[in-house]
Design a protein around this motif. Structure first.
Motif, PDB file in Angstrom:
ATOM      1  N   GLY A 139       0.822  -1.206   0.000  1.00 46.65           N
ATOM      2  CA  GLY A 139       0.000   0.000   0.000  1.00 46.65           C
ATOM      3  C   GLY A 139       0.853   1.251   0.000  1.00 46.65           C
ATOM      4  O   GLY A 139       2.054   1.212   0.267  1.00 46.65           O
ATOM      5  N   GLY A 140       0.231   2.383  -0.305  1.00 46.38           N
ATOM      6  CA  GLY A 140       0.975   3.624  -0.413  1.00 46.38           C
ATOM      7  C   GLY A 140       1.473   4.139   0.915  1.00 46.38           C
ATOM      8  O   GLY A 140       1.022   3.733   1.988  1.00 46.38           O
ATOM      9  N   GLY A 141       2.453   5.064   0.854  1.00 44.41           N
ATOM     10  CA  GLY A 141       2.973   5.712   2.051  1.00 44.41           C
ATOM     11  C   GLY A 141       3.624   4.735   3.003  1.00 44.41           C
ATOM     12  O   GLY A 141       4.438   3.892   2.614  1.00 44.41           O
ATOM     13  N   SER A 142       3.263   4.812   4.283  1.00 46.46           N
ATOM     14  CA  SER A 142       3.894   3.978   5.310  1.00 46.46           C
ATOM     15  C   SER A 142       3.575   2.501   5.145  1.00 46.46           C
ATOM     16  O   SER A 142       4.246   1.654   5.740  1.00 46.46           O
ATOM     17  N   ALA A 143       2.552   2.156   4.358  1.00 42.89           N
ATOM     18  CA  ALA A 143       2.210   0.756   4.131  1.00 42.89           C
ATOM     19  C   ALA A 143       3.035   0.127   3.011  1.00 42.89           C
ATOM     20  O   ALA A 143       2.953  -1.093   2.789  1.00 42.89           O
ATOM     21  N   ARG A 144       3.831   0.927   2.298  1.00 36.38           N
ATOM     22  CA  ARG A 144       4.644   0.377   1.217  1.00 36.38           C
ATOM     23  C   ARG A 144       5.742  -0.506   1.807  1.00 36.38           C
ATOM     24  O   ARG A 144       6.408  -0.126   2.776  1.00 36.38           O
ATOM     25  N   THR A 145       5.944  -1.693   1.223  1.00 33.44           N
ATOM     26  CA  THR A 145       6.948  -2.624   1.742  1.00 33.44           C
ATOM     27  C   THR A 145       8.218  -2.666   0.905  1.00 33.44           C
ATOM     28  O   THR A 145       9.278  -3.033   1.391  1.00 33.44           O
ATOM     29  N   LEU A 146       8.132  -2.297  -0.390  1.00 30.61           N
ATOM     30  CA  LEU A 146       9.303  -2.269  -1.260  1.00 30.61           C
ATOM     31  C   LEU A 146       9.038  -1.242  -2.351  1.00 30.61           C
ATOM     32  O   LEU A 146       8.028  -1.312  -3.057  1.00 30.61           O
ATOM     33  N   TRP A 147       9.946  -0.277  -2.476  1.00 31.43           N
ATOM     34  CA  TRP A 147       9.747   0.764  -3.473  1.00 31.43           C
ATOM     35  C   TRP A 147      11.091   1.294  -3.939  1.00 31.43           C
ATOM     36  O   TRP A 147      12.141   1.029  -3.345  1.00 31.43           O
ATOM     37  N   SER A 148      11.048   2.085  -5.020  1.00 32.90           N
ATOM     38  CA  SER A 148      12.258   2.637  -5.624  1.00 32.90           C
ATOM     39  C   SER A 148      12.222   4.157  -5.609  1.00 32.90           C
ATOM     40  O   SER A 148      11.169   4.772  -5.793  1.00 32.90           O
ATOM     41  N   LEU A 149      13.393   4.737  -5.385  1.00 32.76           N
ATOM     42  CA  LEU A 149      13.650   6.157  -5.615  1.00 32.76           C
ATOM     43  C   LEU A 149      14.522   6.252  -6.855  1.00 32.76           C
ATOM     44  O   LEU A 149      15.536   5.549  -6.961  1.00 32.76           O
ATOM     45  N   MET A 150      14.152   7.113  -7.795  1.00 33.83           N
ATOM     46  CA  MET A 150      14.952   7.321  -8.997  1.00 33.83           C
ATOM     47  C   MET A 150      15.453   8.758  -9.008  1.00 33.83           C
ATOM     48  O   MET A 150      14.668   9.702  -8.919  1.00 33.83           O
ATOM     49  N   ARG A 151      16.777   8.922  -9.089  1.00 32.09           N
ATOM     50  CA  ARG A 151      17.409  10.236  -9.066  1.00 32.09           C
ATOM     51  C   ARG A 151      17.984  10.527 -10.453  1.00 32.09           C
ATOM     52  O   ARG A 151      18.917   9.853 -10.888  1.00 32.09           O
ATOM     53  N   LEU A 152      17.431  11.503 -11.156  1.00 30.55           N
ATOM     54  CA  LEU A 152      17.841  11.856 -12.506  1.00 30.55           C
ATOM     55  C   LEU A 152      18.604  13.171 -12.465  1.00 30.55           C
ATOM     56  O   LEU A 152      18.095  14.172 -11.949  1.00 30.55           O
ATOM     57  N   GLN A 153      19.816  13.186 -13.029  1.00 27.27           N
ATOM     58  CA  GLN A 153      20.619  14.411 -13.064  1.00 27.27           C
ATOM     59  C   GLN A 153      20.990  14.736 -14.503  1.00 27.27           C
ATOM     60  O   GLN A 153      21.541  13.899 -15.231  1.00 27.27           O
ATOM     61  N   ASN A 154      20.669  15.947 -14.938  1.00 25.93           N
ATOM     62  CA  ASN A 154      21.010  16.430 -16.269  1.00 25.93           C
ATOM     63  C   ASN A 154      22.489  16.823 -16.281  1.00 25.93           C
ATOM     64  O   ASN A 154      22.904  17.694 -15.526  1.00 25.93           O
ATOM     65  N   VAL A 155      23.292  16.177 -17.145  1.00 23.20           N
ATOM     66  CA  VAL A 155      24.732  16.452 -17.151  1.00 23.20           C
ATOM     67  C   VAL A 155      25.105  17.504 -18.194  1.00 23.20           C
ATOM     68  O   VAL A 155      26.284  17.817 -18.351  1.00 23.20           O
ATOM     69  N   SER A 156      24.117  18.060 -18.892  1.00 22.30           N
ATOM     70  CA  SER A 156      24.389  19.113 -19.860  1.00 22.30           C
ATOM     71  C   SER A 156      23.997  20.468 -19.275  1.00 22.30           C
ATOM     72  O   SER A 156      23.351  20.553 -18.235  1.00 22.30           O
ATOM     73  N   SER A 157      24.346  21.520 -19.973  1.00 24.77           N
ATOM     74  CA  SER A 157      23.983  22.863 -19.524  1.00 24.77           C
ATOM     75  C   SER A 157      22.648  23.323 -20.098  1.00 24.77           C
ATOM     76  O   SER A 157      22.178  24.425 -19.791  1.00 24.77           O
ATOM     77  N   ASN A 158      22.026  22.475 -20.926  1.00 28.43           N
ATOM     78  CA  ASN A 158      20.749  22.814 -21.551  1.00 28.43           C
ATOM     79  C   ASN A 158      19.596  22.096 -20.845  1.00 28.43           C
ATOM     80  O   ASN A 158      19.774  21.019 -20.275  1.00 28.43           O
ATOM     81  N   THR A 159      18.408  22.672 -20.914  1.00 27.40           N
ATOM     82  CA  THR A 159      17.231  22.046 -20.313  1.00 27.40           C
ATOM     83  C   THR A 159      16.908  20.744 -21.031  1.00 27.40           C
ATOM     84  O   THR A 159      16.916  20.673 -22.263  1.00 27.40           O
ATOM     85  N   ALA A 160      16.629  19.712 -20.246  1.00 27.02           N
ATOM     86  CA  ALA A 160      16.311  18.391 -20.789  1.00 27.02           C
ATOM     87  C   ALA A 160      14.806  18.159 -20.782  1.00 27.02           C
ATOM     88  O   ALA A 160      14.126  18.423 -19.791  1.00 27.02           O
TER      89      ALA A 160
END
Length: 493
Positions: A394-415
Protein backbone atom coordinates in the motif's frame (compact mmCIF):
# COMPACT_ATOMS: atom_id res chain seq x y z
CA UNK A 1 25.13 -14.50 -30.20
CA UNK A 2 26.99 -11.21 -29.76
CA UNK A 3 29.74 -11.03 -27.15
CA UNK A 4 31.34 -7.61 -27.68
CA UNK A 5 30.23 -4.55 -25.71
CA UNK A 6 26.97 -6.38 -25.04
CA UNK A 7 28.87 -8.60 -22.62
CA UNK A 8 27.72 -7.86 -19.08
CA UNK A 9 30.21 -8.79 -16.39
CA UNK A 10 29.50 -9.29 -12.71
CA UNK A 11 32.55 -9.33 -10.58
CA UNK A 12 31.46 -10.19 -7.05
CA UNK A 13 29.78 -13.12 -5.36
CA UNK A 14 26.87 -14.98 -6.87
CA UNK A 15 26.46 -17.32 -3.97
CA UNK A 16 23.74 -19.21 -2.19
CA UNK A 17 25.34 -19.02 1.23
CA UNK A 18 28.51 -16.98 1.45
CA UNK A 19 29.52 -16.65 5.08
CA UNK A 20 31.94 -13.82 5.74
CA UNK A 21 33.91 -14.99 8.78
CA UNK A 22 35.65 -12.11 10.55
CA UNK A 23 39.33 -12.34 11.34
CA UNK A 24 38.53 -10.74 14.70
CA UNK A 25 35.35 -11.38 16.65
CA UNK A 26 34.42 -7.71 16.90
CA UNK A 27 34.79 -6.96 13.16
CA UNK A 28 31.46 -6.55 11.32
CA UNK A 29 29.86 -9.73 9.96
CA UNK A 30 27.32 -9.37 7.11
CA UNK A 31 26.14 -12.96 7.57
CA UNK A 32 25.05 -15.16 4.66
CA UNK A 33 24.52 -13.61 1.24
CA UNK A 34 23.02 -14.50 -2.11
CA UNK A 35 22.93 -12.43 -5.30
CA UNK A 36 20.09 -12.22 -7.81
CA UNK A 37 20.84 -10.66 -11.22
CA UNK A 38 18.14 -8.76 -13.11
CA UNK A 39 18.72 -8.21 -16.82
CA UNK A 40 16.89 -5.81 -19.17
CA UNK A 41 16.78 -6.00 -22.96
CA UNK A 42 17.85 -2.49 -24.03
CA UNK A 43 16.32 -2.80 -27.51
CA UNK A 44 13.89 0.15 -27.84
CA UNK A 45 12.15 -1.42 -30.86
CA UNK A 46 9.17 -2.79 -28.97
CA UNK A 47 7.88 -4.50 -32.11
CA UNK A 48 11.07 -6.52 -32.49
CA UNK A 49 11.74 -10.12 -31.56
CA UNK A 50 12.72 -11.26 -28.09
CA UNK A 51 16.43 -11.70 -27.39
CA UNK A 52 17.86 -14.93 -25.97
CA UNK A 53 19.97 -14.00 -22.97
CA UNK A 54 22.68 -16.51 -22.06
CA UNK A 55 23.85 -16.51 -18.42
CA UNK A 56 27.14 -18.28 -17.72
CA UNK A 57 28.38 -18.86 -14.17
CA UNK A 58 32.17 -19.10 -13.81
CA UNK A 59 33.99 -20.29 -10.70
CA UNK A 60 36.88 -18.35 -9.21
CA UNK A 61 39.22 -20.68 -11.12
CA UNK A 62 37.54 -19.69 -14.38
CA UNK A 63 35.73 -22.97 -15.04
CA UNK A 64 32.14 -22.92 -16.31
CA UNK A 65 29.92 -24.05 -13.43
CA UNK A 66 26.50 -23.71 -15.05
CA UNK A 67 24.62 -22.10 -17.93
CA UNK A 68 21.07 -20.77 -18.13
CA UNK A 69 19.18 -18.90 -20.80
CA UNK A 70 15.99 -16.88 -21.04
CA UNK A 71 14.09 -15.09 -23.80
CA UNK A 72 13.56 -11.41 -22.93
CA UNK A 73 11.31 -9.10 -24.99
CA UNK A 74 12.50 -5.62 -26.06
CA UNK A 75 12.51 -3.38 -22.95
CA UNK A 76 11.50 -6.46 -20.94
CA UNK A 77 13.41 -7.80 -17.96
CA UNK A 78 14.10 -11.06 -16.16
CA UNK A 79 15.61 -11.95 -12.81
CA UNK A 80 18.17 -14.75 -12.66
CA UNK A 81 17.64 -15.76 -9.03
CA UNK A 82 20.47 -17.36 -7.07
CA UNK A 83 18.00 -19.93 -5.73
CA UNK A 84 17.31 -21.09 -9.30
CA UNK A 85 20.92 -21.11 -10.48
CA UNK A 86 21.60 -24.80 -9.87
CA UNK A 87 24.79 -23.89 -7.99
CA UNK A 88 25.78 -25.49 -4.69
CA UNK A 89 25.84 -23.71 -1.35
CA UNK A 90 28.95 -21.60 -0.73
CA UNK A 91 29.65 -21.22 -4.45
CA UNK A 92 31.61 -18.05 -5.23
CA UNK A 93 32.37 -16.77 -8.69
CA UNK A 94 31.23 -14.47 -11.47
CA UNK A 95 28.56 -14.27 -14.15
CA UNK A 96 28.71 -13.35 -17.82
CA UNK A 97 25.56 -12.32 -19.68
CA UNK A 98 25.45 -12.17 -23.47
CA UNK A 99 22.70 -11.71 -26.03
CA UNK A 100 21.91 -10.63 -29.58
CA UNK A 101 20.84 -7.19 -28.26
CA UNK A 102 22.34 -4.68 -25.88
CA UNK A 103 21.73 -5.46 -22.21
CA UNK A 104 21.44 -3.58 -18.93
CA UNK A 105 21.74 -5.51 -15.71
CA UNK A 106 22.10 -5.18 -11.94
CA UNK A 107 23.06 -7.63 -9.20
CA UNK A 108 21.47 -7.37 -5.75
CA UNK A 109 22.97 -9.18 -2.77
CA UNK A 110 20.70 -9.97 0.17
CA UNK A 111 22.49 -10.51 3.49
CA UNK A 112 20.84 -12.18 6.50
CA UNK A 113 21.94 -13.21 9.97
CA UNK A 114 24.66 -10.58 10.25
CA UNK A 115 25.67 -8.11 12.91
CA UNK A 116 23.38 -5.32 11.63
CA UNK A 117 20.88 -4.08 14.19
CA UNK A 118 18.05 -5.82 12.35
CA UNK A 119 20.19 -8.68 11.00
CA UNK A 120 19.54 -7.84 7.33
CA UNK A 121 21.30 -5.78 4.67
CA UNK A 122 21.18 -5.40 0.87
CA UNK A 123 23.65 -4.16 -1.75
CA UNK A 124 23.44 -3.60 -5.51
CA UNK A 125 25.88 -2.89 -8.32
CA UNK A 126 25.64 -2.64 -12.11
CA UNK A 127 27.07 -4.93 -14.78
CA UNK A 128 30.09 -3.94 -16.84
CA UNK A 129 29.82 -3.74 -20.63
CA UNK A 130 33.53 -4.61 -20.93
CA UNK A 131 36.71 -4.91 -18.91
CA UNK A 132 39.58 -2.45 -18.68
CA UNK A 133 43.33 -2.50 -18.16
CA UNK A 134 42.84 -0.14 -15.19
CA UNK A 135 40.20 -0.02 -12.47
CA UNK A 136 40.00 2.66 -9.79
CA UNK A 137 38.52 2.08 -6.32
CA UNK A 138 38.13 5.49 -4.62
CA UNK A 139 37.26 4.04 -1.21
CA UNK A 140 38.90 1.21 0.73
CA UNK A 141 39.35 0.81 4.48
CA UNK A 142 40.32 -1.45 7.32
CA UNK A 143 39.32 -0.12 10.74
CA UNK A 144 39.39 -2.85 13.42
CA UNK A 145 35.99 -3.42 15.07
CA UNK A 146 34.42 -0.73 12.86
CA UNK A 147 34.51 -1.34 9.08
CA UNK A 148 36.38 -3.00 6.23
CA UNK A 149 36.31 -3.38 2.44
CA UNK A 150 36.17 -6.53 0.32
CA UNK A 151 36.93 -5.92 -3.35
CA UNK A 152 36.68 -8.45 -6.17
CA UNK A 153 38.50 -8.48 -9.48
CA UNK A 154 37.34 -10.52 -12.47
CA UNK A 155 39.41 -11.40 -15.51
CA UNK A 156 37.03 -10.51 -18.36
CA UNK A 157 39.12 -12.26 -21.00
CA UNK A 158 38.49 -15.91 -21.87
CA UNK A 159 41.98 -16.80 -23.15
CA UNK A 160 44.47 -14.53 -21.36
CA UNK A 161 45.71 -14.62 -17.76
CA UNK A 162 45.46 -11.22 -16.08
CA UNK A 163 48.62 -10.09 -14.27
CA UNK A 164 47.44 -7.33 -11.95
CA UNK A 165 49.14 -4.77 -9.73
CA UNK A 166 47.19 -3.28 -6.81
CA UNK A 167 48.44 0.05 -5.41
CA UNK A 168 47.15 1.26 -2.03
CA UNK A 169 47.24 5.06 -1.53
CA UNK A 170 46.36 6.39 1.93
CA UNK A 171 44.38 9.57 2.55
CA UNK A 172 47.59 11.41 3.47
CA UNK A 173 48.88 10.95 -0.07
CA UNK A 174 51.39 8.12 0.35
CA UNK A 175 51.65 4.85 -1.56
CA UNK A 176 51.61 2.29 1.27
CA UNK A 177 51.55 -1.06 -0.55
CA UNK A 178 52.02 -2.50 -4.02
CA UNK A 179 50.81 -6.08 -4.43
CA UNK A 180 50.78 -8.24 -7.55
CA UNK A 181 48.60 -11.25 -8.38
CA UNK A 182 47.38 -13.34 -11.32
CA UNK A 183 43.80 -14.19 -12.25
CA UNK A 184 43.06 -17.04 -14.69
CA UNK A 185 40.90 -16.50 -17.79
CA UNK A 186 37.23 -15.97 -16.81
CA UNK A 187 38.36 -16.25 -13.19
CA UNK A 188 37.80 -14.00 -10.20
CA UNK A 189 39.53 -13.24 -6.90
CA UNK A 190 38.29 -11.55 -3.73
CA UNK A 191 40.53 -9.45 -1.49
CA UNK A 192 39.16 -9.15 2.04
CA UNK A 193 41.03 -6.36 3.81
CA UNK A 194 40.18 -7.59 7.30
CA UNK A 195 41.55 -11.13 6.85
CA UNK A 196 45.37 -11.39 6.83
CA UNK A 197 46.82 -13.07 3.76
CA UNK A 198 49.65 -13.08 1.27
CA UNK A 199 47.82 -10.67 -1.04
CA UNK A 200 46.59 -8.30 1.71
CA UNK A 201 48.74 -5.47 3.13
CA UNK A 202 50.23 -6.10 6.56
CA UNK A 203 48.47 -3.23 8.26
CA UNK A 204 50.58 -3.29 11.42
CA UNK A 205 53.70 -2.52 9.35
CA UNK A 206 52.23 0.59 7.70
CA UNK A 207 52.96 3.94 9.44
CA UNK A 208 49.53 5.37 8.51
CA UNK A 209 47.82 2.49 10.31
CA UNK A 210 50.18 2.76 13.25
CA UNK A 211 49.38 6.46 13.66
CA UNK A 212 45.63 6.34 13.05
CA UNK A 213 44.58 2.90 14.24
CA UNK A 214 43.02 2.29 10.80
CA UNK A 215 43.88 2.45 7.13
CA UNK A 216 41.71 4.50 4.78
CA UNK A 217 42.51 5.26 1.18
CA UNK A 218 42.05 4.35 -2.48
CA UNK A 219 43.24 1.63 -4.85
CA UNK A 220 44.49 1.61 -8.41
CA UNK A 221 44.34 -1.81 -10.11
CA UNK A 222 46.33 -2.17 -13.34
CA UNK A 223 47.05 -5.06 -15.68
CA UNK A 224 50.45 -5.77 -17.22
CA UNK A 225 49.28 -5.07 -20.79
CA UNK A 226 46.35 -3.58 -22.67
CA UNK A 227 45.12 -6.99 -23.86
CA UNK A 228 44.58 -8.05 -20.24
CA UNK A 229 41.28 -6.62 -18.98
CA UNK A 230 39.50 -6.83 -15.66
CA UNK A 231 36.39 -5.55 -13.88
CA UNK A 232 36.16 -4.75 -10.17
CA UNK A 233 33.46 -4.20 -7.55
CA UNK A 234 33.84 -3.31 -3.86
CA UNK A 235 31.75 -4.08 -0.78
CA UNK A 236 32.12 -2.15 2.46
CA UNK A 237 30.85 -3.51 5.76
CA UNK A 238 30.04 -1.72 9.02
CA UNK A 239 28.39 -3.36 12.07
CA UNK A 240 24.99 -2.00 11.01
CA UNK A 241 25.36 -1.31 7.28
CA UNK A 242 26.84 -2.51 4.03
CA UNK A 243 27.25 -1.03 0.54
CA UNK A 244 28.54 -2.12 -2.87
CA UNK A 245 29.80 -0.02 -5.75
CA UNK A 246 31.42 -0.40 -9.16
CA UNK A 247 35.04 0.55 -9.62
CA UNK A 248 35.70 3.10 -12.40
CA UNK A 249 37.63 2.27 -15.55
CA UNK A 250 38.19 5.95 -16.31
CA UNK A 251 37.71 9.42 -14.89
CA UNK A 252 36.83 12.91 -16.03
CA UNK A 253 37.35 16.56 -15.08
CA UNK A 254 33.64 16.85 -14.24
CA UNK A 255 31.54 14.25 -12.44
CA UNK A 256 27.86 14.09 -11.52
CA UNK A 257 26.58 12.59 -8.25
CA UNK A 258 22.75 12.39 -8.45
CA UNK A 259 21.81 11.42 -4.87
CA UNK A 260 23.13 13.17 -1.74
CA UNK A 261 21.36 13.96 1.54
CA UNK A 262 21.69 15.81 4.85
CA UNK A 263 18.58 14.95 6.88
CA UNK A 264 18.01 14.77 10.61
CA UNK A 265 15.44 15.22 13.35
CA UNK A 266 18.16 15.57 16.00
CA UNK A 267 21.76 16.06 14.81
CA UNK A 268 23.18 15.17 18.24
CA UNK A 269 22.08 11.50 18.29
CA UNK A 270 22.77 8.64 15.93
CA UNK A 271 19.10 7.68 15.68
CA UNK A 272 18.26 11.32 15.06
CA UNK A 273 20.03 11.19 11.68
CA UNK A 274 17.60 10.24 8.90
CA UNK A 275 20.34 10.25 6.25
CA UNK A 276 23.80 11.61 5.47
CA UNK A 277 26.07 11.11 2.47
CA UNK A 278 29.79 10.67 1.91
CA UNK A 279 31.15 11.67 -1.50
CA UNK A 280 34.66 10.34 -2.15
CA UNK A 281 36.81 11.75 -4.96
CA UNK A 282 40.02 10.12 -6.23
CA UNK A 283 42.73 11.78 -8.36
CA UNK A 284 43.52 9.45 -11.29
CA UNK A 285 46.32 11.61 -12.69
CA UNK A 286 50.08 11.71 -12.26
CA UNK A 287 50.25 15.15 -10.64
CA UNK A 288 48.29 17.24 -8.14
CA UNK A 289 44.85 18.58 -8.93
CA UNK A 290 42.33 20.82 -7.17
CA UNK A 291 38.70 19.74 -6.84
CA UNK A 292 35.50 21.54 -5.87
CA UNK A 293 32.12 20.07 -4.90
CA UNK A 294 28.86 21.92 -5.56
CA UNK A 295 25.75 20.84 -3.59
CA UNK A 296 22.55 21.51 -5.56
CA UNK A 297 19.12 21.52 -3.87
CA UNK A 298 16.65 19.18 -5.61
CA UNK A 299 13.68 21.45 -4.82
CA UNK A 300 15.01 24.98 -5.35
CA UNK A 301 17.75 23.94 -7.84
CA UNK A 302 20.05 26.40 -6.08
CA UNK A 303 23.72 25.71 -5.37
CA UNK A 304 23.45 25.74 -1.57
CA UNK A 305 27.11 24.99 -0.80
CA UNK A 306 30.46 24.92 -2.61
CA UNK A 307 33.46 23.16 -1.06
CA UNK A 308 37.06 23.58 -2.13
CA UNK A 309 39.37 23.91 -3.78
CA UNK A 310 40.77 20.69 -2.24
CA UNK A 311 44.24 19.59 -3.35
CA UNK A 312 44.68 15.89 -4.19
CA UNK A 313 47.95 14.17 -5.02
CA UNK A 314 48.25 11.38 -7.61
CA UNK A 315 46.08 8.37 -6.71
CA UNK A 316 44.85 10.09 -3.54
CA UNK A 317 41.20 10.38 -2.43
CA UNK A 318 39.25 12.65 -0.09
CA UNK A 319 35.89 11.96 1.58
CA UNK A 320 33.33 14.73 2.15
CA UNK A 321 30.77 13.69 4.77
CA UNK A 322 27.59 15.78 5.14
CA UNK A 323 27.38 14.73 8.80
CA UNK A 324 30.95 14.95 10.06
CA UNK A 325 32.80 16.98 7.43
CA UNK A 326 35.84 14.83 6.74
CA UNK A 327 39.60 15.18 7.10
CA UNK A 328 41.01 17.14 4.19
CA UNK A 329 37.53 18.24 3.12
CA UNK A 330 35.75 20.51 5.61
CA UNK A 331 34.54 20.87 9.20
CA UNK A 332 31.22 19.27 10.15
CA UNK A 333 29.55 22.61 10.82
CA UNK A 334 30.05 23.64 7.19
CA UNK A 335 27.04 21.54 6.20
CA UNK A 336 24.67 23.33 8.59
CA UNK A 337 23.82 25.70 5.77
CA UNK A 338 22.00 22.85 4.04
CA UNK A 339 19.37 22.61 6.77
CA UNK A 340 17.74 19.62 8.44
CA UNK A 341 15.89 18.02 5.50
CA UNK A 342 18.18 18.61 2.53
CA UNK A 343 18.38 16.31 -0.49
CA UNK A 344 19.92 16.97 -3.87
CA UNK A 345 22.88 16.30 -6.12
CA UNK A 346 26.58 17.16 -6.34
CA UNK A 347 28.84 18.24 -9.18
CA UNK A 348 32.56 17.48 -8.76
CA UNK A 349 35.03 19.52 -10.82
CA UNK A 350 38.79 19.02 -11.15
CA UNK A 351 41.18 21.62 -12.50
CA UNK A 352 43.94 19.59 -14.15
CA UNK A 353 43.56 15.80 -13.70
CA UNK A 354 40.78 13.29 -14.26
CA UNK A 355 39.03 12.11 -11.11
CA UNK A 356 36.72 9.24 -10.14
CA UNK A 357 34.08 9.33 -7.42
CA UNK A 358 31.72 7.17 -5.45
CA UNK A 359 29.02 8.27 -3.03
CA UNK A 360 27.28 6.38 -0.28
CA UNK A 361 24.40 7.38 1.97
CA UNK A 362 23.79 6.04 5.49
CA UNK A 363 20.46 6.20 7.33
CA UNK A 364 21.37 5.41 10.96
CA UNK A 365 17.83 5.35 12.31
CA UNK A 366 16.88 2.54 9.94
CA UNK A 367 20.21 0.61 9.69
CA UNK A 368 20.30 1.28 5.92
CA UNK A 369 23.01 2.27 3.45
CA UNK A 370 23.58 2.35 -0.32
CA UNK A 371 26.36 3.37 -2.71
CA UNK A 372 26.95 4.11 -6.39
CA UNK A 373 29.58 5.51 -8.76
CA UNK A 374 29.79 9.12 -9.96
CA UNK A 375 29.09 9.59 -13.69
CA UNK A 376 30.69 11.75 -16.35
CA UNK A 377 29.19 12.94 -19.62
CA UNK A 378 30.57 9.93 -21.52
CA UNK A 379 28.71 7.37 -19.41
CA UNK A 380 25.54 9.42 -19.16
CA UNK A 381 23.18 9.22 -22.14
CA UNK A 382 19.96 10.08 -23.94
CA UNK A 383 18.56 6.62 -23.21
CA UNK A 384 18.81 5.12 -19.73
CA UNK A 385 17.71 1.64 -18.67
CA UNK A 386 16.82 0.63 -15.11
CA UNK A 387 16.32 -3.12 -14.82
CA UNK A 388 15.16 -3.38 -11.20
CA UNK A 389 12.37 -1.03 -10.07
CA UNK A 390 9.58 -1.67 -7.54
CA UNK A 391 6.31 -0.37 -6.11
CA UNK A 392 4.92 -3.03 -3.76
CA UNK A 393 2.43 -2.76 -0.90
CA UNK A 394 0.00 0.00 0.00
CA UNK A 395 0.97 3.62 -0.41
CA UNK A 396 2.97 5.71 2.05
CA UNK A 397 3.89 3.98 5.31
CA UNK A 398 2.21 0.76 4.13
CA UNK A 399 4.64 0.38 1.22
CA UNK A 400 6.95 -2.62 1.74
CA UNK A 401 9.30 -2.27 -1.26
CA UNK A 402 9.75 0.76 -3.47
CA UNK A 403 12.26 2.64 -5.62
CA UNK A 404 13.65 6.16 -5.61
CA UNK A 405 14.95 7.32 -9.00
CA UNK A 406 17.41 10.24 -9.07
CA UNK A 407 17.84 11.86 -12.51
CA UNK A 408 20.62 14.41 -13.06
CA UNK A 409 21.01 16.43 -16.27
CA UNK A 410 24.73 16.45 -17.15
CA UNK A 411 24.39 19.11 -19.86
CA UNK A 412 23.98 22.86 -19.52
CA UNK A 413 20.75 22.81 -21.55
CA UNK A 414 17.23 22.05 -20.31
CA UNK A 415 16.31 18.39 -20.79
CA UNK A 416 12.92 17.20 -22.00
CA UNK A 417 12.48 13.75 -20.49
CA UNK A 418 10.07 10.86 -20.88
CA UNK A 419 9.98 8.14 -18.21
CA UNK A 420 8.25 4.88 -19.12
CA UNK A 421 7.50 2.06 -16.71
CA UNK A 422 7.84 -1.36 -18.34
CA UNK A 423 6.32 -4.66 -17.19
CA UNK A 424 8.61 -7.68 -17.09
CA UNK A 425 7.13 -8.91 -20.41
CA UNK A 426 8.11 -5.67 -22.18
CA UNK A 427 4.66 -4.08 -22.27
CA UNK A 428 4.48 -0.41 -21.32
CA UNK A 429 2.41 0.76 -18.35
CA UNK A 430 0.96 3.62 -20.41
CA UNK A 431 -0.93 5.24 -17.54
CA UNK A 432 2.35 5.69 -15.69
CA UNK A 433 4.35 7.40 -18.45
CA UNK A 434 5.78 10.66 -17.10
CA UNK A 435 6.95 13.70 -19.09
CA UNK A 436 9.18 16.16 -17.23
CA UNK A 437 11.81 18.84 -17.79
CA UNK A 438 15.12 19.16 -15.92
CA UNK A 439 17.16 22.36 -16.05
CA UNK A 440 20.82 22.21 -17.05
CA UNK A 441 23.01 20.43 -14.46
CA UNK A 442 20.02 20.06 -12.10
CA UNK A 443 18.20 16.96 -10.84
CA UNK A 444 14.73 15.46 -10.47
CA UNK A 445 13.53 12.70 -8.11
CA UNK A 446 10.79 10.10 -8.45
CA UNK A 447 9.72 8.48 -5.18
CA UNK A 448 7.57 5.41 -5.85
CA UNK A 449 6.62 5.16 -2.19
CA UNK A 450 3.73 7.50 -2.95
CA UNK A 451 0.81 6.79 -5.31
CA UNK A 452 0.76 10.36 -6.57
CA UNK A 453 1.72 10.97 -9.32
CA UNK A 454 2.47 7.31 -10.11
CA UNK A 455 0.22 4.43 -9.07
CA UNK A 456 1.43 1.11 -10.47
CA UNK A 457 -1.13 -1.02 -8.67
CA UNK A 458 0.65 -1.81 -5.41
CA UNK A 459 2.23 -5.09 -6.53
CA UNK A 460 4.49 -3.98 -9.38
CA UNK A 461 8.05 -4.89 -10.26
CA UNK A 462 9.60 -4.20 -13.61
CA UNK A 463 11.97 -1.93 -15.50
CA UNK A 464 12.15 1.71 -16.57
CA UNK A 465 13.22 3.30 -19.85
CA UNK A 466 14.15 6.99 -19.73
CA UNK A 467 14.59 8.97 -22.95
CA UNK A 468 15.84 12.55 -23.06
CA UNK A 469 17.05 15.14 -25.55
CA UNK A 470 19.99 15.81 -23.18
CA UNK A 471 22.25 13.20 -21.52
CA UNK A 472 21.28 12.10 -18.03
CA UNK A 473 22.96 10.27 -15.16
CA UNK A 474 20.53 8.17 -13.12
CA UNK A 475 20.75 6.36 -9.79
CA UNK A 476 18.14 3.99 -8.33
CA UNK A 477 17.69 3.38 -4.61
CA UNK A 478 15.54 0.37 -3.69
CA UNK A 479 14.12 0.30 -0.16
CA UNK A 480 12.60 -2.65 1.67
CA UNK A 481 10.44 -0.84 4.22
CA UNK A 482 12.75 0.78 6.74
CA UNK A 483 15.12 -2.19 6.96
CA UNK A 484 17.21 -2.42 3.76
CA UNK A 485 18.52 -0.07 1.09
CA UNK A 486 20.42 -0.92 -2.11
CA UNK A 487 21.54 1.59 -4.76
CA UNK A 488 22.84 1.18 -8.31
CA UNK A 489 23.77 3.19 -11.41
CA UNK A 490 21.43 3.12 -14.37
CA UNK A 491 22.83 2.00 -17.73
CA UNK A 492 22.91 4.89 -20.22
CA UNK A 493 23.87 5.22 -23.86
Amino acid sequence: MKRSRLLMIFSVVLTLALLATPAFAADPNPGSGSADVTVMNADTNTGGAASTVLAQYYSQAGTLSNTRQQNVAPLGSYQFRAADSGLPDNWVGAMVLSASTELAAVATIQWTGGSAGDGVEADSYSGFASGSSRMNVPFAVYAPNAQYTVFSVQNTESATTANITMKYYNRAGNLDATITDTIPPNGQKMYDLHIPGAKIPVWGNIPYFQSNGNWTGALVIETASSDQKVAAVANNFWPRYSVAFNASSRGARKLFVPSVEHRYSNPNTDNGWLGFSVTIVQNLGTSNTSVTLKYINKDTQNIDLTLGPITLGPGVAVGCNTRSGGAGCTAAGTYNTLGALWAGSVIVESTSQDVAAISYSIRPRDNEAGAYTGADSSNAGNNTFLSEVYQIGGGGSARTLWSLMRLQNVSSNTATVQVRFINRDGTIVNSATQNITIAGEKSFNFNLREDNPINLGGNWSGAVHISSNQPLAVVVENLWGLSKLAAYNGYSR
